[in-house]
Design an enzyme around this catalytic site. Sequence first.
Site, PDB file in Angstrom:
ATOM      1  N   GLY A  12       0.832  -1.200   0.000  1.00  0.00           N
ATOM      2  CA  GLY A  12       0.000   0.000   0.000  1.00  0.00           C
ATOM      3  C   GLY A  12       0.861   1.242   0.000  1.00  0.00           C
ATOM      4  O   GLY A  12       1.785   1.378   0.800  1.00  0.00           O
ATOM      5  N   HIS A 238     -20.382   9.925   6.226  1.00  0.00           N
ATOM      6  CA  HIS A 238     -20.131  11.368   6.196  1.00  0.00           C
ATOM      7  C   HIS A 238     -21.440  12.091   5.910  1.00  0.00           C
ATOM      8  O   HIS A 238     -22.175  11.697   5.008  1.00  0.00           O
ATOM      9  CB  HIS A 238     -19.100  11.694   5.114  1.00  0.00           C
ATOM     10  CG  HIS A 238     -18.506  13.064   5.243  1.00  0.00           C
ATOM     11  ND1 HIS A 238     -19.223  14.207   4.993  1.00  0.00           N
ATOM     12  CD2 HIS A 238     -17.274  13.465   5.619  1.00  0.00           C
ATOM     13  CE1 HIS A 238     -18.435  15.258   5.200  1.00  0.00           C
ATOM     14  NE2 HIS A 238     -17.249  14.835   5.583  1.00  0.00           N
ATOM     15  N   SER A 252     -16.435  18.225   1.329  1.00  0.00           N
ATOM     16  CA  SER A 252     -15.621  18.213   2.541  1.00  0.00           C
ATOM     17  C   SER A 252     -16.240  19.018   3.675  1.00  0.00           C
ATOM     18  O   SER A 252     -16.946  20.002   3.464  1.00  0.00           O
ATOM     19  CB  SER A 252     -14.245  18.788   2.224  1.00  0.00           C
ATOM     20  OG  SER A 252     -13.568  19.118   3.409  1.00  0.00           O
ATOM     21  N   ARG A 299     -19.350  14.113  12.834  1.00  0.00           N
ATOM     22  CA  ARG A 299     -20.038  13.545  11.670  1.00  0.00           C
ATOM     23  C   ARG A 299     -21.214  12.657  12.009  1.00  0.00           C
ATOM     24  O   ARG A 299     -22.245  12.721  11.349  1.00  0.00           O
ATOM     25  CB  ARG A 299     -19.017  12.765  10.861  1.00  0.00           C
ATOM     26  CG  ARG A 299     -17.994  13.718  10.328  1.00  0.00           C
ATOM     27  CD  ARG A 299     -16.901  13.042   9.600  1.00  0.00           C
ATOM     28  NE  ARG A 299     -16.060  14.115   9.054  1.00  0.00           N
ATOM     29  CZ  ARG A 299     -14.950  13.917   8.395  1.00  0.00           C
ATOM     30  NH1 ARG A 299     -14.515  12.696   8.183  1.00  0.00           N
ATOM     31  NH2 ARG A 299     -14.270  14.926   7.933  1.00  0.00           N
ATOM     32  N   HIS A 366     -18.066   6.605   4.341  1.00  0.00           N
ATOM     33  CA  HIS A 366     -16.882   7.423   4.163  1.00  0.00           C
ATOM     34  C   HIS A 366     -15.602   6.849   4.756  1.00  0.00           C
ATOM     35  O   HIS A 366     -14.536   6.915   4.151  1.00  0.00           O
ATOM     36  CB  HIS A 366     -17.163   8.794   4.782  1.00  0.00           C
ATOM     37  CG  HIS A 366     -16.053   9.775   4.647  1.00  0.00           C
ATOM     38  ND1 HIS A 366     -15.536  10.142   3.433  1.00  0.00           N
ATOM     39  CD2 HIS A 366     -15.350  10.476   5.569  1.00  0.00           C
ATOM     40  CE1 HIS A 366     -14.565  11.027   3.613  1.00  0.00           C
ATOM     41  NE2 HIS A 366     -14.422  11.230   4.902  1.00  0.00           N
ATOM     42  N   GLU A 390      -5.658   3.652   7.450  1.00  0.00           N
ATOM     43  CA  GLU A 390      -7.086   3.374   7.604  1.00  0.00           C
ATOM     44  C   GLU A 390      -7.376   1.882   7.738  1.00  0.00           C
ATOM     45  O   GLU A 390      -8.421   1.488   8.244  1.00  0.00           O
ATOM     46  CB  GLU A 390      -7.864   3.966   6.411  1.00  0.00           C
ATOM     47  CG  GLU A 390      -9.361   3.989   6.652  1.00  0.00           C
ATOM     48  CD  GLU A 390     -10.135   4.780   5.614  1.00  0.00           C
ATOM     49  OE1 GLU A 390      -9.538   5.635   4.919  1.00  0.00           O
ATOM     50  OE2 GLU A 390     -11.354   4.550   5.502  1.00  0.00           O
ATOM     51  N   ARG A 400     -14.447   8.931  13.876  1.00  0.00           N
ATOM     52  CA  ARG A 400     -13.248   9.716  13.589  1.00  0.00           C
ATOM     53  C   ARG A 400     -13.595  11.186  13.439  1.00  0.00           C
ATOM     54  O   ARG A 400     -14.573  11.531  12.783  1.00  0.00           O
ATOM     55  CB  ARG A 400     -12.592   9.238  12.291  1.00  0.00           C
ATOM     56  CG  ARG A 400     -11.477  10.161  11.821  1.00  0.00           C
ATOM     57  CD  ARG A 400     -10.757   9.632  10.620  1.00  0.00           C
ATOM     58  NE  ARG A 400     -11.511   9.729   9.386  1.00  0.00           N
ATOM     59  CZ  ARG A 400     -11.515  10.792   8.572  1.00  0.00           C
ATOM     60  NH1 ARG A 400     -10.812  11.856   8.873  1.00  0.00           N
ATOM     61  NH2 ARG A 400     -12.208  10.771   7.456  1.00  0.00           N
ATOM     62  N   SER A 405      -7.568  11.751  10.199  1.00  0.00           N
ATOM     63  CA  SER A 405      -7.117  10.527   9.558  1.00  0.00           C
ATOM     64  C   SER A 405      -5.734  10.700   8.936  1.00  0.00           C
ATOM     65  O   SER A 405      -4.859   9.857   9.097  1.00  0.00           O
ATOM     66  CB  SER A 405      -8.096  10.085   8.479  1.00  0.00           C
ATOM     67  OG  SER A 405      -7.531   9.004   7.774  1.00  0.00           O
ATOM     68  N   LEU A 406      -5.550  11.805   8.232  1.00  0.00           N
ATOM     69  CA  LEU A 406      -4.256  11.997   7.571  1.00  0.00           C
ATOM     70  C   LEU A 406      -3.134  11.948   8.605  1.00  0.00           C
ATOM     71  O   LEU A 406      -2.088  11.331   8.378  1.00  0.00           O
ATOM     72  CB  LEU A 406      -4.250  13.325   6.813  1.00  0.00           C
ATOM     73  CG  LEU A 406      -5.307  13.442   5.707  1.00  0.00           C
ATOM     74  CD1 LEU A 406      -5.214  14.803   5.021  1.00  0.00           C
ATOM     75  CD2 LEU A 406      -5.153  12.338   4.670  1.00  0.00           C
TER      76      LEU A 406
END
Lengths: 590, 250
Positions: A12, A238, A252, A299, A366, A390, A400, A405-406
């Site tokens: 990955g 989301h 977004s 969310r 999402h 992820e 989350r 996440s990033l």
Amino acid sequence: MALSNPRIIVVGGGLAGLAAVIKVAEMGGHVDLFSIVPVKRSHSVCAQGGINAAKNLKGEGDSTWQHFDDTIYGGDFLANQPPVKDMCDAAPGIIDLLDRMGVPFNRTPEGLLDFRRFGGTLFNRTAFAGATTGQQLLYALDEQVRRYEAEGKVSKYEGWEFLSAVLDARRVCRGICAMDLRSMAICTFPAHAVIIATGGIGAIFGKSTNSVVCTGSSQSALYQQGAYYANGEFIQVHPTSIPGEDKLRLMSESARGEGGRVWVPKKPGDNRDPKLIPDGERWYFLEEWYPKYGNLVPRDVATRAIHKVVYEHKLGVDGKPMVYLDLTHIDRKVLDRKLEGILEIYEKFVGDDPRDTPMKIFPGVHYTMGGLWVDFKQATNIAGIYAAGECEYQYHGANRLGANSLVSCIWGGFVAGPEAVKYARNAFSPASDGHFEAEQKRQEDINAKLMRADGRENPFLLWRELGDIMTQNCTVIRDNQNLRATDAKLVELLERYQSINLSDRTQWANTTIGFTRQLYNMLQLARVIAQGAALRDESRGAHYKPDFPERDDKNWLKTTKATFAPDADEPRFEFEPVDISLIPPRARKY
Amino acid sequence: MADQKNVALKIKRQDNPTAKPRWEEFEIPWKRGMNVTSCLMEIAASPVTRQGTATTPITYDSNCLEEVCGSCAMLINGRARMACSALVDQLERPIRLEPFSKFPVVRDLSVDRTVLFENLKRVKAWVPVDGTYDLGAGPRMSMDDQEAAYPLSRCISCCCCMEACPQFTESTGFVGAAAISQVRLFNTHPTGAALKRERLVALMGDGGIQECGYAQNCVEVCPKDIPLTRSISQVGGEVIKQALSDWFRK
Ligand SMILES: Cc1cc2nc3c(=O)[nH]c(=O)nc-3n(C[C@H](O)[C@H](O)[C@H](O)COP(=O)(O)OP(=O)(O)OC[C@H]3O[C@@H](n4cnc5c(N)ncnc54)[C@H](O)[C@@H]3O)c2cc1C
Ligand code: SF4
Ligand code: SF4
Ligand code: FES
């Protein structure tokens, strides 16, 4: 003898994988990097809004502890706390590093990094590069990896699909088995340690905001080989996606971060042009229900609110499951500077200009909070296999927060890389005892069987059925009877899979066979989600059961761990206490 | 008005890199908001030609489906563009799909574009950081500089600019607009500039920037509206300056 230059396989090449590659190469290890798509085309490019770090550059008194607290609270206390704290403490340094690597983060007039506000926090904590932050971060890491590749420290296997791990008699990982997606050849590759960074599982739900290759196939393959899969039932829907024929495109959270407001006409069936509906006749339900956070509630909360307005109050726009997300009150120049990329998506794929017309949006699958179980060093329960990004479960608990996440992907890769090297340095050389050949044969037999099969089931149509039932029953609102019916349907689909018919039996760049293999793994993993959701009789974060509307810490402050029982061909479940050593659980009320 | 019941497509197919290409026709049910990728998905679910003959699903590249990963480039009605953002209702029908003509075909609409990634290596398209350990914040940058760099950094490596470029042929070995534009991006970065000379040198000589004839086809097709001709003239000037100063220093 300790190895100074171990060989590590990374599967990955999204943010998590590339972050791990860079650390391993920097420590002197050699990396074989496998990815279905060229790594620069990984799903991470889709991330739009930004990346969180409590740099406190806005004089708000933000701190890494506050970031940590928001993350734990936002995740409804299901995440183990020590690794989350480490991530939040590391986040400001990660932003600095990305900045040094050349990410064109937006700036303040003084030339410092600019930060915006995202959901689930009261602080401006999200750094961003236009509206394509994920793309910019991925490119920065991709460029560094290309540099290592030019120096011979990284070998790329792009267009190769991971099929399984090669395990020895002691169930220790010795390498991987992978398929060349052009020649369809199946080969094995030895390694001292393997890092899995294969992203989310959106495709199990048919249409989602995820990219095409986010099928969870490798996580499922490893689960079927004995890896624990944790918190599978936690899937983030989301609140604001753009319904589409081929996928749900994300609008977004930054649209709300920059002041976007969600509303519906107060009068049912009011089909006037939205701009002609006066303010008094609009219902800004998020602002009314959650005065403190307004449009920036987390969310899961926003998604359930939209569901309620559409299905209970029957106020969906045009009578359809849609609400308005409105930016038209914001200055065009500001919108262009801060949100151009995402507004372009809406314009390009819907045909309307969101600077002039409120957007029509609806919740869409999402993000995968659950994933491969890992310990605090990103190690799975299979010796020699690590996981980051992820595809693992560690950082987000039951829900989350946006832009977390990033940072968790990069941090996870930064931990997994060095840990894998440490492990590999102490690993002893694998004696060749036939396990590579056996695994290769097992995988070749699967292909041969699929090629021979002459049933009547079309894999793409089976997939649609999978996506429909999962979206219907395993997303926003869950009910035990429906969840049990879903599992029964999954068993039926697995049976029908046995009479599959491949419409393409050629041996060159055959995308049907790759997809059909992934479909099997999706079906197996879907059962983990459906059964896990059925077992958890409470509501927590993204998991909401009207029959059990409260969070139940006494019985359910636990990590769900699924293991595959090969004889029964289905999951078994056990539960592990959550490490809550730093912040005592409190009620989650926004 | 376009047919709102069916969508007709003509697709150029090729079984492998050496096979002879052939055309196949398809007709699939029209749906609101369809794009070319969703047509290809539809064909995969029911791979039958318009004439009713069973065939194989089309091999093509895709991933993000929102024009940000750069996978799905192909010729659509003769123009180099991304399939995922090509809305059916805005296309003349039958929709003609072909693989890029200047890259080796893998199968059907999928081509091999590794050449761009190799070119990015050649021009050292990266910022040479000392390491990933904590070294504090990066260089300060004005809003203006950020606003100049960001558009260049949005290149999705789709190779549309190279496909459309008359100079991008096997005989010239031209690096193409995308790589040149990346040189501009990294040469203007405060730390990236450390490799400026090496990048410019890589663009000298055969296959380098001199091959460009300023035909501007590249800017016209770039799905990300990257100011390619501006990049080319800016970098072109730098290359000449560098060549001269290298020559004087000899
Ligand atoms: C539309 C969208 C917007 C988002 N915006 C944000 C945001 O603003 N902020 C934020 O923090 N998060 C955001 N997220 C979430 C975030 O983008 C992802 O969680 C994150 O990018 C995942 O990165 P990853 O490295 O784990 O995996 P990915 O980037 O998904 O990469 C997976 C890699 O694994 C490879 N792979 C998969 N399976 C195999 C296999 N079997 N064999 C070989 N290779 C394989 C793929 O080729 C790919 O290289 C967003 C997500 C979406 C969908
Ligand atoms: S300006 Fe013309 S010749 Fe130069 S790169 Fe662009 S298309 Fe090619
Ligand atoms: S410059 Fe434009 S056309 Fe060329 S590869 Fe980049 S995005 Fe594609
Ligand atoms: S699929 Fe990513 S650009 Fe089209």
